[in-house]
Design a protein around this motif. Sequence first.
Motif, PDB file in Angstrom:
ATOM      1  N   ASP A  91      28.579  14.768  -6.799  1.00 17.08           N
ATOM      2  CA  ASP A  91      29.472  15.397  -8.557  1.00 17.08           C
ATOM      3  C   ASP A  91      28.701  16.527  -9.155  1.00 17.08           C
ATOM      4  OD1 ASP A  91      31.433  13.375  -7.791  1.00 17.08           O
ATOM      5  OD2 ASP A  91      30.521  11.972  -9.620  1.00 17.08           O
ATOM      6  N   ASP A  92      28.692  17.388  -8.691  1.00 18.65           N
ATOM      7  CA  ASP A  92      28.371  18.790  -9.097  1.00 18.65           C
ATOM      8  C   ASP A  92      27.252  19.025  -9.914  1.00 18.65           C
ATOM      9  OD1 ASP A  92      30.614  19.714  -8.057  1.00 18.65           O
ATOM     10  OD2 ASP A  92      31.937  19.600  -9.791  1.00 18.65           O
ATOM     11  N   ALA A  93      26.203  17.424  -9.517  1.00 15.99           N
ATOM     12  CA  ALA A  93      24.768  17.448  -9.828  1.00 15.99           C
ATOM     13  C   ALA A  93      23.972  17.717  -8.477  1.00 15.99           C
ATOM     14  CB  ALA A  93      24.465  16.688 -10.467  1.00 15.99           C
ATOM     15  N   ALA A  94      22.754  18.521  -8.978  1.00 13.86           N
ATOM     16  CA  ALA A  94      22.053  18.836  -7.290  1.00 13.86           C
ATOM     17  C   ALA A  94      21.154  17.862  -7.851  1.00 13.86           C
ATOM     18  CB  ALA A  94      21.262  20.409  -8.251  1.00 13.86           C
ATOM     19  N   VAL A  95      20.843  17.077  -6.901  1.00  7.65           N
ATOM     20  CA  VAL A  95      19.708  16.104  -6.159  1.00  7.65           C
ATOM     21  C   VAL A  95      18.912  16.395  -4.847  1.00  7.65           C
ATOM     22  CG1 VAL A  95      22.264  14.127  -6.930  1.00  7.65           C
ATOM     23  CG2 VAL A  95      21.049  14.902  -4.696  1.00  7.65           C
ATOM     24  N   GLY A  96      17.713  15.931  -4.919  1.00 11.06           N
ATOM     25  CA  GLY A  96      16.246  15.537  -3.904  1.00 11.06           C
ATOM     26  C   GLY A  96      16.677  14.551  -2.931  1.00 11.06           C
ATOM     27  N   ILE A  97      16.617  14.664  -1.851  1.00  8.46           N
ATOM     28  CA  ILE A  97      16.657  13.133  -1.195  1.00  8.46           C
ATOM     29  C   ILE A  97      15.788  13.314  -0.537  1.00  8.46           C
ATOM     30  CG2 ILE A  97      18.139  11.602   0.169  1.00  8.46           C
ATOM     31  CD1 ILE A  97      20.619  13.271  -1.049  1.00  8.46           C
ATOM     32  N   VAL A  98      14.774  12.300   0.206  1.00  4.81           N
ATOM     33  CA  VAL A  98      13.960  11.725   1.048  1.00  4.81           C
ATOM     34  C   VAL A  98      13.942  10.667   1.766  1.00  4.81           C
ATOM     35  CG1 VAL A  98      12.663  10.813  -1.100  1.00  4.81           C
ATOM     36  CG2 VAL A  98      11.755  11.547   1.133  1.00  4.81           C
ATOM     37  N   VAL A  99      14.210  10.322   2.726  1.00  4.85           N
ATOM     38  CA  VAL A  99      13.887   9.122   3.097  1.00  4.85           C
ATOM     39  C   VAL A  99      13.236   8.851   3.141  1.00  4.85           C
ATOM     40  CG1 VAL A  99      14.711   7.682   5.552  1.00  4.85           C
ATOM     41  CG2 VAL A  99      15.827  10.071   5.127  1.00  4.85           C
ATOM     42  N   ARG A 100      12.860   7.821   2.348  1.00  4.77           N
ATOM     43  CA  ARG A 100      11.020   6.800   2.397  1.00  4.77           C
ATOM     44  C   ARG A 100      10.792   5.911   3.566  1.00  4.77           C
ATOM     45  NH1 ARG A 100      12.374   4.193  -3.372  1.00  4.77           N
ATOM     46  NH2 ARG A 100      12.280   5.649  -4.672  1.00  4.77           N
ATOM     47  N   GLY A 101      11.885   5.394   4.287  1.00  9.39           N
ATOM     48  CA  GLY A 101      11.451   4.724   5.583  1.00  9.39           C
ATOM     49  C   GLY A 101      12.826   3.707   5.795  1.00  9.39           C
ATOM     50  N   ILE A 102      12.531   2.995   7.475  1.00  9.95           N
ATOM     51  CA  ILE A 102      14.314   2.681   8.434  1.00  9.95           C
ATOM     52  C   ILE A 102      13.243   1.100   8.892  1.00  9.95           C
ATOM     53  CG2 ILE A 102      14.924   3.064  10.237  1.00  9.95           C
ATOM     54  CD1 ILE A 102      14.107   5.844  10.248  1.00  9.95           C
ATOM     55  N   SER A 103      13.875   0.270   7.896  1.00  9.53           N
ATOM     56  CA  SER A 103      13.602  -0.577   8.619  1.00  9.53           C
ATOM     57  C   SER A 103      14.438  -1.943   9.191  1.00  9.53           C
ATOM     58  CB  SER A 103      13.425  -1.947   7.322  1.00  9.53           C
ATOM     59  OG  SER A 103      13.150  -2.449   7.789  1.00  9.53           O
ATOM     60  N   GLY A 104      14.481  -2.723   9.927  1.00  2.24           N
ATOM     61  CA  GLY A 104      15.746  -3.728  10.875  1.00  2.24           C
ATOM     62  C   GLY A 104      16.534  -4.503   9.739  1.00  2.24           C
ATOM     63  N   THR A 105      15.791  -4.753   9.053  1.00  5.26           N
ATOM     64  CA  THR A 105      16.425  -5.918   7.686  1.00  5.26           C
ATOM     65  C   THR A 105      16.533  -5.021   6.634  1.00  5.26           C
ATOM     66  OG1 THR A 105      14.664  -7.238   7.317  1.00  5.26           O
ATOM     67  CG2 THR A 105      15.975  -7.827   9.091  1.00  5.26           C
ATOM     68  N   VAL A 106      17.888  -5.693   5.743  1.00  5.50           N
ATOM     69  CA  VAL A 106      17.794  -4.685   4.404  1.00  5.50           C
ATOM     70  C   VAL A 106      16.400  -5.550   3.555  1.00  5.50           C
ATOM     71  CG1 VAL A 106      19.526  -5.026   2.259  1.00  5.50           C
ATOM     72  CG2 VAL A 106      20.357  -5.479   4.690  1.00  5.50           C
ATOM     73  N   ARG A 107      15.973  -7.164   3.261  1.00  7.66           N
ATOM     74  CA  ARG A 107      14.947  -7.477   2.896  1.00  7.66           C
ATOM     75  C   ARG A 107      13.518  -6.852   3.033  1.00  7.66           C
ATOM     76  NH1 ARG A 107      13.042 -14.171   3.152  1.00  7.66           N
ATOM     77  NH2 ARG A 107      11.297 -13.178   1.811  1.00  7.66           N
ATOM     78  N   ALA A 108      13.757  -6.391   4.493  1.00  4.12           N
ATOM     79  CA  ALA A 108      12.017  -5.453   5.142  1.00  4.12           C
ATOM     80  C   ALA A 108      11.676  -4.019   4.314  1.00  4.12           C
ATOM     81  CB  ALA A 108      12.183  -5.477   6.355  1.00  4.12           C
ATOM     82  N   CYS A 109      13.699  -3.723   4.292  1.00  2.00           N
ATOM     83  CA  CYS A 109      13.091  -2.688   4.280  1.00  2.00           C
ATOM     84  C   CYS A 109      14.111  -2.260   2.127  1.00  2.00           C
ATOM     85  CB  CYS A 109      15.064  -2.062   3.955  1.00  2.00           C
ATOM     86  SG  CYS A 109      15.399  -0.481   3.529  1.00  2.00           S
ATOM     87  N   GLU A 110      13.503  -3.442   1.471  1.00  2.00           N
ATOM     88  CA  GLU A 110      13.676  -3.211  -0.472  1.00  2.00           C
ATOM     89  C   GLU A 110      12.163  -3.594  -0.550  1.00  2.00           C
ATOM     90  OE1 GLU A 110      16.426  -6.222  -1.062  1.00  2.00           O
ATOM     91  OE2 GLU A 110      18.061  -4.710  -1.364  1.00  2.00           O
ATOM     92  N   GLU A 111      11.694  -4.261   0.491  1.00  2.00           N
ATOM     93  CA  GLU A 111       9.601  -4.967  -0.022  1.00  2.00           C
ATOM     94  C   GLU A 111       9.077  -3.673   0.639  1.00  2.00           C
ATOM     95  OE1 GLU A 111       9.405  -8.211   2.255  1.00  2.00           O
ATOM     96  OE2 GLU A 111      10.334  -9.609   0.695  1.00  2.00           O
ATOM     97  N   ARG A 112       9.400  -2.727   1.785  1.00  2.00           N
ATOM     98  CA  ARG A 112       8.569  -1.949   1.947  1.00  2.00           C
ATOM     99  C   ARG A 112       8.607  -0.387   0.891  1.00  2.00           C
ATOM    100  NH1 ARG A 112       9.120  -3.111   8.324  1.00  2.00           N
ATOM    101  NH2 ARG A 112       8.361  -4.788   8.815  1.00  2.00           N
TER     102      ARG A 112
END
Length: 159
Positions: A91-112
């Motif tokens: 939306d015309d706003a500059a953002v910086g994005i980083v991929v923190r990690g990858i997981s096999g389940t949503v729960r593990a992704c949120e916890e880690r």
Amino acid sequence: MKHLPKHLRPRWRYLAIGIETWPDADPDRRAFQRALWYAAGNLIGDAGSADADLTLLSFDHADGRGEAVVRVRHGHVDDARAAITCISEVDDAAVGIVVRGISGTVRACEERYMGRAGATSTQRDVAFENAERSAVVREDACDVRTESGYVGAATFDIE
């Protein structure tokens, strides 16, 4: 209608995304999903984008920091990571994005990987460019308000 057997069901991976913006920017979920789809379409094409099926599952943004969980098909993780890192504006706003990690389940992704955006930010006046200016300070980074907008600075740049 019967469910597909487990070996025929699609397999997913979940990417934890860290988002950083200027303090006055306020991207929303819909705009971030649109930016995600456009980045994937531009980088890997329409067919590749449809195959990867990047879907935003959760999105949270406040005070210049945020996080998101993106679902992607199992074999397209590298394509998805490349497309996500191509996002520079929402939306015309500059953002910086980083991929923190990858997981096999949503729960593990949120916890880690999630919950790291909880760093506190404070509003204070700082000396920058020989003038007293308003700034938002987070950990060791400062976003200093100038006439033309915000300027990113480290703590040793200000007095």
